[in-house]
Scaffold this motif. Structure first.
Motif, PDB file in Angstrom:
ATOM      1  N   GLN A 119     -19.607  34.685 105.677  1.00 15.05           N
ATOM      2  CA  GLN A 119     -18.496  34.683 106.632  1.00 15.05           C
ATOM      3  C   GLN A 119     -17.166  34.874 105.915  1.00 15.05           C
ATOM      4  O   GLN A 119     -16.298  35.608 106.380  1.00 15.05           O
ATOM      5  CB  GLN A 119     -18.477  33.391 107.454  1.00 15.05           C
ATOM      6  CG  GLN A 119     -17.447  33.391 108.563  1.00 15.05           C
ATOM      7  CD  GLN A 119     -17.661  34.520 109.560  1.00 15.05           C
ATOM      8  OE1 GLN A 119     -18.751  34.721 110.047  1.00 15.05           O
ATOM      9  NE2 GLN A 119     -16.599  35.269 109.839  1.00 15.05           N
ATOM     10  N   ARG A 120     -16.996  34.229 104.757  1.00 13.49           N
ATOM     11  CA  ARG A 120     -15.773  34.426 103.971  1.00 13.49           C
ATOM     12  C   ARG A 120     -15.639  35.878 103.534  1.00 13.49           C
ATOM     13  O   ARG A 120     -14.553  36.452 103.572  1.00 13.49           O
ATOM     14  CB  ARG A 120     -15.768  33.517 102.735  1.00 13.49           C
ATOM     15  CG  ARG A 120     -15.330  32.106 103.036  1.00 13.49           C
ATOM     16  CD  ARG A 120     -15.192  31.275 101.800  1.00 13.49           C
ATOM     17  NE  ARG A 120     -14.351  31.893 100.782  1.00 13.49           N
ATOM     18  CZ  ARG A 120     -14.402  31.573  99.487  1.00 13.49           C
ATOM     19  NH1 ARG A 120     -15.232  30.650  99.065  1.00 13.49           N
ATOM     20  NH2 ARG A 120     -13.607  32.147  98.622  1.00 13.49           N
ATOM     21  N   PHE A 121     -16.758  36.487 103.120  1.00 13.64           N
ATOM     22  CA  PHE A 121     -16.734  37.905 102.760  1.00 13.64           C
ATOM     23  C   PHE A 121     -16.257  38.729 103.955  1.00 13.64           C
ATOM     24  O   PHE A 121     -15.379  39.586 103.815  1.00 13.64           O
ATOM     25  CB  PHE A 121     -18.124  38.367 102.308  1.00 13.64           C
ATOM     26  CG  PHE A 121     -18.294  39.864 102.316  1.00 13.64           C
ATOM     27  CD1 PHE A 121     -17.702  40.646 101.338  1.00 13.64           C
ATOM     28  CD2 PHE A 121     -19.033  40.489 103.312  1.00 13.64           C
ATOM     29  CE1 PHE A 121     -17.846  42.035 101.347  1.00 13.64           C
ATOM     30  CE2 PHE A 121     -19.180  41.868 103.333  1.00 13.64           C
ATOM     31  CZ  PHE A 121     -18.592  42.636 102.344  1.00 13.64           C
ATOM     32  N   ARG A 122     -16.812  38.476 105.120  1.00 11.12           N
ATOM     33  CA  ARG A 122     -16.405  39.232 106.313  1.00 11.12           C
ATOM     34  C   ARG A 122     -14.923  39.021 106.621  1.00 11.12           C
ATOM     35  O   ARG A 122     -14.209  39.965 106.942  1.00 11.12           O
ATOM     36  CB  ARG A 122     -17.268  38.831 107.506  1.00 11.12           C
ATOM     37  CG  ARG A 122     -18.685  39.366 107.382  1.00 11.12           C
ATOM     38  CD  ARG A 122     -19.563  38.996 108.524  1.00 11.12           C
ATOM     39  NE  ARG A 122     -18.946  39.357 109.793  1.00 11.12           N
ATOM     40  CZ  ARG A 122     -19.311  38.844 110.958  1.00 11.12           C
ATOM     41  NH1 ARG A 122     -20.282  37.960 111.011  1.00 11.12           N
ATOM     42  NH2 ARG A 122     -18.723  39.216 112.075  1.00 11.12           N
ATOM     43  N   ASP A 123     -14.461  37.778 106.500  1.00 14.25           N
ATOM     44  CA  ASP A 123     -13.053  37.475 106.783  1.00 14.25           C
ATOM     45  C   ASP A 123     -12.103  38.149 105.790  1.00 14.25           C
ATOM     46  O   ASP A 123     -10.989  38.513 106.144  1.00 14.25           O
ATOM     47  CB  ASP A 123     -12.806  35.964 106.771  1.00 14.25           C
ATOM     48  CG  ASP A 123     -13.494  35.242 107.923  1.00 14.25           C
ATOM     49  OD1 ASP A 123     -13.934  35.909 108.892  1.00 14.25           O
ATOM     50  OD2 ASP A 123     -13.605  33.997 107.845  1.00 14.25           O
ATOM     51  N   GLU A 124     -12.527  38.272 104.524  1.00 12.24           N
ATOM     52  CA  GLU A 124     -11.678  38.806 103.468  1.00 12.24           C
ATOM     53  C   GLU A 124     -11.967  40.272 103.151  1.00 12.24           C
ATOM     54  O   GLU A 124     -11.344  40.851 102.263  1.00 12.24           O
ATOM     55  CB  GLU A 124     -11.857  37.968 102.197  1.00 12.24           C
ATOM     56  CG  GLU A 124     -11.450  36.519 102.369  1.00 12.24           C
ATOM     57  CD  GLU A 124     -11.800  35.653 101.169  1.00 12.24           C
ATOM     58  OE1 GLU A 124     -12.172  36.204 100.108  1.00 12.24           O
ATOM     59  OE2 GLU A 124     -11.706  34.416 101.304  1.00 12.24           O
ATOM     60  N   ARG A 125     -12.870  40.871 103.881  1.00 11.58           N
ATOM     61  CA  ARG A 125     -13.346  42.217 103.580  1.00 11.58           C
ATOM     62  C   ARG A 125     -12.218  43.242 103.469  1.00 11.58           C
ATOM     63  O   ARG A 125     -12.226  44.088 102.580  1.00 11.58           O
ATOM     64  CB  ARG A 125     -14.345  42.633 104.654  1.00 11.58           C
ATOM     65  CG  ARG A 125     -15.144  43.834 104.308  1.00 11.58           C
ATOM     66  CD  ARG A 125     -16.236  44.041 105.314  1.00 11.58           C
ATOM     67  NE  ARG A 125     -17.063  45.156 104.867  1.00 11.58           N
ATOM     68  CZ  ARG A 125     -18.142  45.534 105.465  1.00 11.58           C
ATOM     69  NH1 ARG A 125     -18.552  44.898 106.549  1.00 11.58           N
ATOM     70  NH2 ARG A 125     -18.824  46.550 105.017  1.00 11.58           N
ATOM     71  N   GLU A 126     -11.248  43.174 104.349  1.00  8.23           N
ATOM     72  CA  GLU A 126     -10.148  44.151 104.342  1.00  8.23           C
ATOM     73  C   GLU A 126      -9.300  44.054 103.078  1.00  8.23           C
ATOM     74  O   GLU A 126      -8.701  45.044 102.657  1.00  8.23           O
ATOM     75  CB  GLU A 126      -9.256  43.974 105.575  1.00  8.23           C
ATOM     76  CG  GLU A 126      -9.952  44.306 106.884  1.00  8.23           C
ATOM     77  CD  GLU A 126     -10.460  45.753 106.940  1.00  8.23           C
ATOM     78  OE1 GLU A 126      -9.695  46.653 106.522  1.00  8.23           O
ATOM     79  OE2 GLU A 126     -11.608  45.962 107.375  1.00  8.23           O
ATOM     80  N   GLN A 127      -9.243  42.869 102.456  1.00  6.05           N
ATOM     81  CA  GLN A 127      -8.430  42.693 101.254  1.00  6.05           C
ATOM     82  C   GLN A 127      -9.187  43.051  99.972  1.00  6.05           C
ATOM     83  O   GLN A 127      -8.626  42.990  98.887  1.00  6.05           O
ATOM     84  CB  GLN A 127      -7.952  41.234 101.142  1.00  6.05           C
ATOM     85  CG  GLN A 127      -6.904  40.830 102.167  1.00  6.05           C
ATOM     86  CD  GLN A 127      -7.531  40.492 103.516  1.00  6.05           C
ATOM     87  OE1 GLN A 127      -8.520  39.789 103.584  1.00  6.05           O
ATOM     88  NE2 GLN A 127      -6.940  40.996 104.586  1.00  6.05           N
ATOM     89  N   LEU A 128     -10.443  43.432 100.094  1.00  2.00           N
ATOM     90  CA  LEU A 128     -11.269  43.697  98.912  1.00  2.00           C
ATOM     91  C   LEU A 128     -11.219  45.145  98.441  1.00  2.00           C
ATOM     92  O   LEU A 128     -11.894  45.498  97.472  1.00  2.00           O
ATOM     93  CB  LEU A 128     -12.725  43.296  99.182  1.00  2.00           C
ATOM     94  CG  LEU A 128     -12.983  41.816  99.394  1.00  2.00           C
ATOM     95  CD1 LEU A 128     -14.439  41.577  99.767  1.00  2.00           C
ATOM     96  CD2 LEU A 128     -12.614  41.011  98.159  1.00  2.00           C
ATOM     97  N   GLY A 132     -14.894  46.088  99.635  1.00  2.00           N
ATOM     98  CA  GLY A 132     -15.172  45.704 101.017  1.00  2.00           C
ATOM     99  C   GLY A 132     -16.196  46.580 101.702  1.00  2.00           C
ATOM    100  O   GLY A 132     -16.785  46.195 102.703  1.00  2.00           O
TER     101      GLY A 132
END
Length: 193
Positions: A119-128, A132
Protein backbone atom coordinates in the motif's frame (compact mmCIF):
# COMPACT_ATOMS: atom_id res chain seq x y z
CA UNK A 1 30.51 -14.76 -4.92
CA UNK A 2 29.86 -14.12 -1.21
CA UNK A 3 29.84 -16.98 1.27
CA UNK A 4 26.46 -18.69 1.25
CA UNK A 5 24.56 -18.62 4.52
CA UNK A 6 23.26 -22.08 5.41
CA UNK A 7 19.52 -22.42 6.01
CA UNK A 8 18.40 -22.29 9.63
CA UNK A 9 15.08 -23.95 10.39
CA UNK A 10 13.44 -22.39 13.44
CA UNK A 11 12.19 -25.30 15.59
CA UNK A 12 12.76 -23.88 19.08
CA UNK A 13 9.68 -22.17 20.58
CA UNK A 14 11.88 -19.73 22.56
CA UNK A 15 13.70 -18.61 19.40
CA UNK A 16 10.43 -18.31 17.50
CA UNK A 17 8.87 -16.34 20.37
CA UNK A 18 11.86 -13.98 20.30
CA UNK A 19 11.55 -13.56 16.54
CA UNK A 20 7.75 -13.18 16.45
CA UNK A 21 7.53 -10.18 18.80
CA UNK A 22 6.13 -7.22 16.77
CA UNK A 23 8.71 -4.67 17.99
CA UNK A 24 11.52 -7.10 17.25
CA UNK A 25 10.16 -7.55 13.74
CA UNK A 26 10.23 -3.76 13.31
CA UNK A 27 13.81 -3.63 14.65
CA UNK A 28 14.90 -6.33 12.20
CA UNK A 29 13.28 -4.47 9.31
CA UNK A 30 15.04 -1.19 10.20
CA UNK A 31 18.41 -2.95 10.54
CA UNK A 32 17.91 -4.74 7.21
CA UNK A 33 16.85 -1.57 5.39
CA UNK A 34 19.25 0.94 6.97
CA UNK A 35 22.21 -1.04 8.23
CA UNK A 36 23.76 -1.10 11.72
CA UNK A 37 22.29 1.05 14.49
CA UNK A 38 22.43 1.66 18.23
CA UNK A 39 19.56 1.11 20.64
CA UNK A 40 19.21 4.89 20.90
CA UNK A 41 18.98 5.39 17.12
CA UNK A 42 16.44 2.58 16.87
CA UNK A 43 14.40 4.04 19.73
CA UNK A 44 14.25 7.40 17.92
CA UNK A 45 13.37 5.77 14.60
CA UNK A 46 10.67 3.50 16.09
CA UNK A 47 9.28 5.99 18.61
CA UNK A 48 10.17 3.70 21.52
CA UNK A 49 12.29 4.21 24.61
CA UNK A 50 15.93 3.18 24.61
CA UNK A 51 15.41 0.67 27.42
CA UNK A 52 12.85 -1.22 25.29
CA UNK A 53 14.97 -1.28 22.16
CA UNK A 54 18.05 -2.29 24.13
CA UNK A 55 16.16 -5.19 25.77
CA UNK A 56 14.72 -6.40 22.46
CA UNK A 57 18.11 -6.16 20.73
CA UNK A 58 19.62 -8.40 23.42
CA UNK A 59 16.78 -10.91 22.98
CA UNK A 60 17.32 -11.01 19.21
CA UNK A 61 21.09 -11.40 19.70
CA UNK A 62 20.60 -14.19 22.25
CA UNK A 63 18.88 -16.26 19.57
CA UNK A 64 21.32 -15.36 16.79
CA UNK A 65 19.02 -13.12 14.73
CA UNK A 66 21.32 -10.08 15.04
CA UNK A 67 24.89 -9.50 16.12
CA UNK A 68 27.01 -6.73 17.57
CA UNK A 69 29.10 -4.57 15.25
CA UNK A 70 32.03 -3.82 17.61
CA UNK A 71 34.03 -2.06 14.89
CA UNK A 72 31.46 0.77 14.96
CA UNK A 73 31.40 1.19 18.75
CA UNK A 74 32.71 4.29 20.47
CA UNK A 75 33.09 4.02 24.24
CA UNK A 76 30.14 2.16 25.77
CA UNK A 77 28.00 2.60 22.67
CA UNK A 78 26.84 -0.74 21.22
CA UNK A 79 26.03 -1.08 17.54
CA UNK A 80 23.93 -3.91 16.14
CA UNK A 81 23.51 -5.34 12.67
CA UNK A 82 21.36 -7.92 10.96
CA UNK A 83 23.74 -10.39 9.32
CA UNK A 84 22.68 -12.31 6.22
CA UNK A 85 20.41 -15.17 7.18
CA UNK A 86 18.25 -17.84 5.61
CA UNK A 87 15.51 -18.49 8.15
CA UNK A 88 13.05 -21.30 7.46
CA UNK A 89 9.80 -22.10 9.23
CA UNK A 90 7.74 -25.20 8.69
CA UNK A 91 4.09 -25.27 9.64
CA UNK A 92 3.03 -28.88 10.09
CA UNK A 93 0.64 -31.00 12.09
CA UNK A 94 3.44 -32.68 14.05
CA UNK A 95 4.41 -29.48 15.86
CA UNK A 96 3.36 -28.60 19.35
CA UNK A 97 0.29 -26.36 19.65
CA UNK A 98 2.60 -23.59 20.92
CA UNK A 99 4.84 -23.77 17.82
CA UNK A 100 1.84 -23.81 15.48
CA UNK A 101 0.31 -20.79 17.22
CA UNK A 102 3.60 -18.87 17.14
CA UNK A 103 4.21 -19.71 13.48
CA UNK A 104 0.67 -18.83 12.43
CA UNK A 105 1.01 -15.52 14.27
CA UNK A 106 4.36 -14.77 12.61
CA UNK A 107 3.05 -15.62 9.13
CA UNK A 108 -0.03 -13.43 9.71
CA UNK A 109 2.26 -10.61 10.87
CA UNK A 110 4.44 -10.97 7.76
CA UNK A 111 1.42 -10.93 5.44
CA UNK A 112 0.00 -7.85 7.20
CA UNK A 113 3.39 -6.11 6.91
CA UNK A 114 3.62 -7.03 3.21
CA UNK A 115 0.15 -5.64 2.50
CA UNK A 116 1.07 -2.41 4.31
CA UNK A 117 4.35 -2.13 2.35
CA UNK A 118 2.51 -2.70 -0.92
CA UNK A 119 0.00 0.00 0.00
CA UNK A 120 2.88 2.39 0.76
CA UNK A 121 4.37 1.56 -2.64
CA UNK A 122 1.03 2.38 -4.29
CA UNK A 123 0.71 5.62 -2.31
CA UNK A 124 4.28 6.72 -3.17
CA UNK A 125 4.38 5.34 -6.71
CA UNK A 126 4.16 8.73 -8.42
CA UNK A 127 7.23 9.99 -6.51
CA UNK A 128 9.37 6.99 -7.51
CA UNK A 129 10.08 8.14 -11.06
CA UNK A 130 10.90 5.25 -13.40
CA UNK A 131 10.85 2.86 -10.44
CA UNK A 132 7.12 3.51 -10.06
CA UNK A 133 6.54 1.60 -13.29
CA UNK A 134 8.48 -1.48 -12.23
CA UNK A 135 6.48 -4.20 -10.56
CA UNK A 136 6.94 -7.65 -12.07
CA UNK A 137 3.91 -9.70 -11.13
CA UNK A 138 2.97 -13.27 -11.80
CA UNK A 139 0.17 -15.48 -10.63
CA UNK A 140 0.09 -19.11 -11.53
CA UNK A 141 -0.72 -22.62 -10.43
CA UNK A 142 1.12 -25.89 -10.70
CA UNK A 143 0.27 -29.50 -9.96
CA UNK A 144 2.85 -30.96 -7.64
CA UNK A 145 3.44 -33.55 -4.97
CA UNK A 146 4.63 -32.34 -1.58
CA UNK A 147 8.19 -33.27 -2.51
CA UNK A 148 7.95 -31.44 -5.85
CA UNK A 149 6.58 -28.33 -4.15
CA UNK A 150 9.46 -28.38 -1.68
CA UNK A 151 11.92 -28.72 -4.60
CA UNK A 152 10.18 -25.83 -6.42
CA UNK A 153 10.57 -23.62 -3.35
CA UNK A 154 14.23 -24.62 -2.97
CA UNK A 155 14.87 -23.70 -6.61
CA UNK A 156 13.34 -20.27 -5.98
CA UNK A 157 15.50 -19.79 -2.88
CA UNK A 158 18.65 -20.79 -4.79
CA UNK A 159 17.83 -18.15 -7.42
CA UNK A 160 17.10 -15.52 -4.74
CA UNK A 161 20.28 -16.26 -2.79
CA UNK A 162 22.40 -16.25 -5.96
CA UNK A 163 21.03 -12.85 -6.92
CA UNK A 164 21.57 -11.50 -3.38
CA UNK A 165 25.18 -12.66 -3.33
CA UNK A 166 26.12 -11.28 -6.76
CA UNK A 167 24.28 -7.95 -6.82
CA UNK A 168 25.72 -5.44 -4.33
CA UNK A 169 23.47 -2.81 -2.77
CA UNK A 170 25.88 0.05 -3.35
CA UNK A 171 25.83 -0.08 -7.17
CA UNK A 172 24.63 3.04 -9.04
CA UNK A 173 20.91 2.81 -9.75
CA UNK A 174 20.36 -0.14 -7.41
CA UNK A 175 17.68 0.02 -4.75
CA UNK A 176 16.10 -2.36 -2.26
CA UNK A 177 13.35 -4.40 -3.95
CA UNK A 178 11.01 -6.52 -1.87
CA UNK A 179 10.50 -10.04 -3.20
CA UNK A 180 7.91 -12.48 -1.93
CA UNK A 181 7.14 -16.10 -2.69
CA UNK A 182 4.18 -17.97 -1.31
CA UNK A 183 2.71 -21.29 -2.37
CA UNK A 184 -0.14 -23.15 -0.75
CA UNK A 185 -2.56 -25.93 -1.71
CA UNK A 186 -5.70 -24.69 -3.42
CA UNK A 187 -8.58 -24.74 -0.92
CA UNK A 188 -11.55 -27.01 -1.56
CA UNK A 189 -9.55 -29.92 -2.96
CA UNK A 190 -8.53 -33.09 -1.19
CA UNK A 191 -5.77 -35.57 -1.96
CA UNK A 192 -8.02 -37.76 -4.10
CA UNK A 193 -8.89 -34.97 -6.56
Amino acid sequence: MADEVPPREITDPAALRALAHPLRQRILRVLAENGPATATALADRLDENTGATSYHLRQLAEHGFIEEAPELAKGKERWWRSPPKDLRYRLDKGQSPEMRELLEGLVAQHITDDIEMFQRFRDEREQLGDWGDVMPFSRGAIYATREELEAFCEDYLVLLKRFQSTHAADRPGARRVLTRFIAFPAPGMNDSE
